[in-house]
Design a protein around this motif. Structure first.
Motif, mmCIF file in Angstrom:
data_model
loop_
_atom_site.group_PDB
_atom_site.id
_atom_site.type_symbol
_atom_site.label_atom_id
_atom_site.label_comp_id
_atom_site.label_asym_id
_atom_site.label_seq_id
_atom_site.Cartn_x
_atom_site.Cartn_y
_atom_site.Cartn_z
ATOM 1 N N TYR A 43 8.166 2.410 -2.856
ATOM 2 C CA TYR A 43 7.293 1.480 -3.567
ATOM 3 C C TYR A 43 5.822 1.827 -3.335
ATOM 4 O O TYR A 43 5.006 1.775 -4.263
ATOM 5 N N ALA A 44 5.479 2.204 -2.091
ATOM 6 C CA ALA A 44 4.099 2.595 -1.796
ATOM 7 C C ALA A 44 3.708 3.845 -2.583
ATOM 8 O O ALA A 44 2.590 3.935 -3.105
ATOM 9 N N MET A 45 4.634 4.796 -2.687
ATOM 10 C CA MET A 45 4.336 6.011 -3.451
ATOM 11 C C MET A 45 4.190 5.703 -4.939
ATOM 12 O O MET A 45 3.331 6.271 -5.606
ATOM 13 N N THR A 46 5.010 4.791 -5.443
ATOM 14 C CA THR A 46 4.878 4.362 -6.838
ATOM 15 C C THR A 46 3.532 3.682 -7.056
ATOM 16 O O THR A 46 2.860 3.923 -8.068
ATOM 17 N N LEU B 265 0.831 4.226 -5.382
ATOM 18 C CA LEU B 265 -0.189 5.280 -5.327
ATOM 19 C C LEU B 265 -0.250 6.036 -6.653
ATOM 20 O O LEU B 265 -1.341 6.299 -7.174
ATOM 21 N N GLU B 266 0.902 6.378 -7.203
ATOM 22 C CA GLU B 266 0.938 7.096 -8.486
ATOM 23 C C GLU B 266 0.318 6.266 -9.612
ATOM 24 O O GLU B 266 -0.387 6.797 -10.467
ATOM 25 N N ARG B 267 0.605 4.984 -9.601
ATOM 26 C CA ARG B 267 0.115 4.111 -10.664
ATOM 27 C C ARG B 267 -1.263 3.522 -10.366
ATOM 28 O O ARG B 267 -1.820 2.816 -11.203
ATOM 29 N N LYS B 268 -1.772 3.781 -9.181
ATOM 30 C CA LYS B 268 -3.069 3.228 -8.756
ATOM 31 C C LYS B 268 -3.063 1.700 -8.932
ATOM 32 O O LYS B 268 -3.946 1.129 -9.575
#
Length: 175
Positions: A116-119, A121-124
């Motif tokens: 979820y954290a990486m998502t 980050l990707e979506r800002k």
């Protein structure tokens, strides 16, 4: 076992740093809220987006960095009442099973919160407050890190139980 104890002492420093981060954030949140209430009551104007800032920035930083310390301090409930009635070898088996189950569940929580954290980050990812978007995705990484620290704590407890053959839910006994 002395090497493990020394390693655990370093790990305790990491947990104490988390407590300090949480404490400083709590003090910052208190000042922020006091200033907001003062401005609202005296100046008839509050901090724009104050509630959202407290909710999305201060609250996670107050809770999650100190979670590993709270877990290791023994304030969270365990199965102590059930364990008192068991023999030592049965206690040891029960504690091994509980710790392995906790590690498994925490691993799942760490993996999913990391995803979820990486998502984020990707979506800002951001949250709106007073017409402005504030980034929230950096705070998403605090959650899997705190779960990972609890996993490390459980691994230390598991090793202690395995080496010493004395059933316990804590690595360092507190007085």
């Amino acid at each position: 076992m002395n090497g493990i104890v020394n390693l655990y002492k370093y790990f305790q420093y990491v947990k104490v740093i988390g407590v300090w981060v949480s404490g400083i954030s709590l003090i910052g949140m208190m000042f922020f809220i006091v200033i907001d209430v003062f401005m609202r009551n005296v100046l008839s104007n509050s901090i724009n987006g104050g509630f959202e800032i407290v909710q999305n920035y201060f609250m996670p930083i107050v809770v999650f960095p100190a979670l590993a310390y709270a877990y290791s301090s023994g304030v969270l409930p365990k199965m102590d009442l059930v364990l008192e009635k068991m023999r030592n070898n049965l206690k040891l088996v029960f504690i091994f099973a509980m710790l392995l189950l906790e590690i498994f569940i925490l691993l799942l929580m760490t993996m999913y919160t990391w995803d979820y954290a990486m998502t984020g980050l990707e979506r800002k990812m951001a949250f709106p407050a007073a017409g402005t978007l504030y980034p929230i995705y950096p705070l998403f990484f605090i959650i899997p890190i705190s779960f990972a620290l609890i996993i490390v704590e459980n691994v230390f407890i598991l090793i202690k139980n395995f080496v010493e053959k004395k059933p316990t839910f804590q690595f360092m006994e507190t007085d």
